[in-house]
Design a protein around this motif. Structure first.
Motif, PDB file in Angstrom:
ATOM      1  N   GLY A   1       0.707  -1.327  -0.065  1.00  0.00           N
ATOM      2  CA  GLY A   1      -0.009  -0.045  -0.079  1.00  0.00           C
ATOM      3  C   GLY A   1       0.762   1.235   0.159  1.00  0.00           C
ATOM      4  N   ASN A   2       2.086   1.124   0.201  1.00  0.00           N
ATOM      5  CA  ASN A   2       2.831   2.285   0.160  1.00  0.00           C
ATOM      6  C   ASN A   2       3.688   2.375  -1.380  1.00  0.00           C
ATOM      7  N   ARG A   3       3.037   3.436  -1.931  1.00  0.00           N
ATOM      8  CA  ARG A   3       3.390   3.596  -3.318  1.00  0.00           C
ATOM      9  C   ARG A   3       4.754   4.042  -3.407  1.00  0.00           C
ATOM     10  N   THR A   4       5.305   5.100  -2.626  1.00  0.00           N
ATOM     11  CA  THR A   4       6.810   5.349  -2.645  1.00  0.00           C
ATOM     12  C   THR A   4       7.675   4.478  -2.479  1.00  0.00           C
ATOM     13  N   LEU A   5       7.359   3.423  -1.531  1.00  0.00           N
ATOM     14  CA  LEU A   5       8.435   2.495  -1.181  1.00  0.00           C
ATOM     15  C   LEU A   5       8.154   1.338  -2.499  1.00  0.00           C
ATOM     16  N   ALA A   6       6.914   1.223  -2.834  1.00  0.00           N
ATOM     17  CA  ALA A   6       6.877   0.288  -3.922  1.00  0.00           C
ATOM     18  C   ALA A   6       7.594   0.756  -5.195  1.00  0.00           C
ATOM     19  N   GLY A   7       7.595   1.852  -5.462  1.00  0.00           N
ATOM     20  CA  GLY A   7       8.513   2.213  -6.724  1.00  0.00           C
ATOM     21  C   GLY A   7      10.011   2.141  -6.331  1.00  0.00           C
ATOM     22  N   PHE A   8      10.336   2.472  -5.311  1.00  0.00           N
ATOM     23  CA  PHE A   8      11.831   2.183  -4.911  1.00  0.00           C
ATOM     24  C   PHE A   8      12.114   0.793  -4.902  1.00  0.00           C
ATOM     25  N   VAL A   9      11.306  -0.282  -4.366  1.00  0.00           N
ATOM     26  CA  VAL A   9      11.508  -1.607  -4.524  1.00  0.00           C
ATOM     27  C   VAL A   9      11.545  -1.953  -6.090  1.00  0.00           C
ATOM     28  N   GLY A  10      10.780  -1.498  -6.831  1.00  0.00           N
ATOM     29  CA  GLY A  10      10.688  -1.516  -8.192  1.00  0.00           C
ATOM     30  C   GLY A  10      12.090  -1.450  -8.907  1.00  0.00           C
ATOM     31  N   GLN A  11      12.727  -0.377  -8.457  1.00  0.00           N
ATOM     32  CA  GLN A  11      13.861  -0.088  -9.012  1.00  0.00           C
ATOM     33  C   GLN A  11      14.894  -0.824  -8.629  1.00  0.00           C
ATOM     34  N   LEU A  12      14.964  -1.084  -7.195  1.00  0.00           N
ATOM     35  CA  LEU A  12      15.804  -2.128  -6.575  1.00  0.00           C
ATOM     36  C   LEU A  12      15.988  -3.218  -7.310  1.00  0.00           C
ATOM     37  N   ALA A  13      14.531  -3.900  -7.641  1.00  0.00           N
ATOM     38  CA  ALA A  13      14.587  -5.232  -8.073  1.00  0.00           C
ATOM     39  C   ALA A  13      15.134  -5.353  -9.517  1.00  0.00           C
ATOM     40  N   SER A  14      14.944  -4.164 -10.396  1.00  0.00           N
ATOM     41  CA  SER A  14      15.430  -4.151 -11.716  1.00  0.00           C
ATOM     42  C   SER A  14      16.952  -4.048 -11.549  1.00  0.00           C
ATOM     43  N   ARG A  15      17.411  -3.141 -10.730  1.00  0.00           N
ATOM     44  CA  ARG A  15      18.864  -3.407 -10.360  1.00  0.00           C
ATOM     45  C   ARG A  15      19.591  -4.792 -10.035  1.00  0.00           C
ATOM     46  N   SER A  16      18.776  -5.438  -9.264  1.00  0.00           N
ATOM     47  CA  SER A  16      18.920  -6.786  -8.799  1.00  0.00           C
ATOM     48  C   SER A  16      19.272  -7.720 -10.062  1.00  0.00           C
ATOM     49  N   SER A  17      18.276  -7.291 -10.874  1.00  0.00           N
ATOM     50  CA  SER A  17      18.188  -8.166 -12.453  1.00  0.00           C
ATOM     51  C   SER A  17      19.733  -7.904 -13.041  1.00  0.00           C
ATOM     52  N   LEU A  18      20.056  -7.027 -12.943  1.00  0.00           N
ATOM     53  CA  LEU A  18      21.613  -6.658 -13.499  1.00  0.00           C
ATOM     54  C   LEU A  18      22.549  -7.263 -12.674  1.00  0.00           C
ATOM     55  N   ILE A  19      22.408  -7.336 -11.209  1.00  0.00           N
ATOM     56  CA  ILE A  19      23.486  -7.990 -10.407  1.00  0.00           C
ATOM     57  C   ILE A  19      23.381  -9.366 -10.855  1.00  0.00           C
ATOM     58  N   LEU A  20      22.242  -9.957 -10.914  1.00  0.00           N
ATOM     59  CA  LEU A  20      22.163 -11.540 -11.053  1.00  0.00           C
ATOM     60  C   LEU A  20      22.575 -11.884 -12.563  1.00  0.00           C
ATOM     61  N   ALA A  21      22.522 -10.856 -13.553  1.00  0.00           N
ATOM     62  CA  ALA A  21      22.950 -11.189 -14.695  1.00  0.00           C
ATOM     63  C   ALA A  21      24.701 -11.364 -14.716  1.00  0.00           C
TER      64      ALA A  21
END
Length: 247
Positions: free
Chosen positions: A162-182
């Motif tokens: 329900g926290n849109r601001t934190l959800a947006g931050f997590v979305g960015q972190l998850a995308s960066r994690s995709s690079l890290i895993l790659a």
């Protein structure tokens, strides 16, 4: 020019359609999505150079429009802009990788209590379908698809809190994690058990935010612990070949 490259320019459903939209916001948004998805799916590998002129040619827009898209991707740290060298897909350092997972631990674990209180039956079914698709991708050795699905799963969990601001931050972190895993991940798995997300869903469905938070901590630490460092040579990708797939 090859048939595939001609198709990428002329097809009504491909990049020609983007150029038909002109350099307006809608056209640039479509280009942004195409490039970001190619990065997250590892079709564009970390370190790959992104020439403005080549991208402008592929998508049929001006270099000014491409520059705006690359700047947007740079703000999300998916792309690195270097003076006199141009743009390249970000290649996270070891320290950056650790910082990202530390941030994820702090934020995602803290969001589980709210997610457990707000989750609906519809949310549960949606998450279960995501987890199923991720397992199938891993079983079929489709590593890049599994990485993308994992990022989407975690971003959706954050939205449920329900926290849109934190959800947006997590979305960015998850995308960066995709690079890290790659860059640092091991082929064939994501550093966690294939049923981890199912277990997490069960805790949330039961309304047990504390157990969900504890499990999320173990889950993220397990992924981070699985990372290994290796060097990958820089490459200049064939942008026509990559983005003709979407045509």
């Amino acid at each position: 020019m090859s048939d595939s490259r001609q198709t990428a320019k002329t097809t009504s459903s491909g990049r020609g359609q983007v150029s038909g939209s002109g350099p307006g916001d809608n056209g640039l948004d479509a280009i942004y999505r195409s490039i970001s998805e190619a990065i997250i799916e590892h079709r564009l590998k970390p370190g790959a150079r992104l020439r403005e002129d080549a991208l402008a040619d592929v998508f049929g827009v001006s270099r000014t429009g491409i520059r705006k898209v690359l700047q947007r991707l740079a703000l999300e740290q998916l792309v690195t802009l270097t003076p006199r060298r141009g743009a390249s897909v970000t290649r996270p350092s070891v320290d950056e990788a650790r910082d990202v997972f530390e941030a994820r631990l702090l934020v995602e674990c803290a969001m589980m209590d709210a997610a457990a209180k707000r989750i609906t039956e519809e949310d549960i079914q949606e998450l279960q379908e995501m987890a199923k698709q991720e397992r199938e991708a891993l079983r079929n050795r489709e590593q890049r698809i599994a990485i993308k699905l994992s990022a989407i799963f975690h971003a959706r969990l954050a939205e449920i809190s329900g926290n849109r601001t934190l959800a947006g931050f997590v979305g960015q972190l998850a995308s960066r994690s995709s690079l890290i895993l790659a860059v640092y991940g091991n082929a064939g798995h994501l550093g966690c058990e294939s049923h981890d997300h199912d277990n997490l869903i069960d805790f949330l469905a039961a309304g047990d935010g504390a157990k969900a938070s504890d499990f999320m901590e173990r889950h993220l630490k397990s992924i981070e612990a699985s990372l290994s460092i290796f060097e990958e040579p820089e490459e200049t990708p064939d942008l026509w070949d990559i983005f003709a797939v979407d045509a």
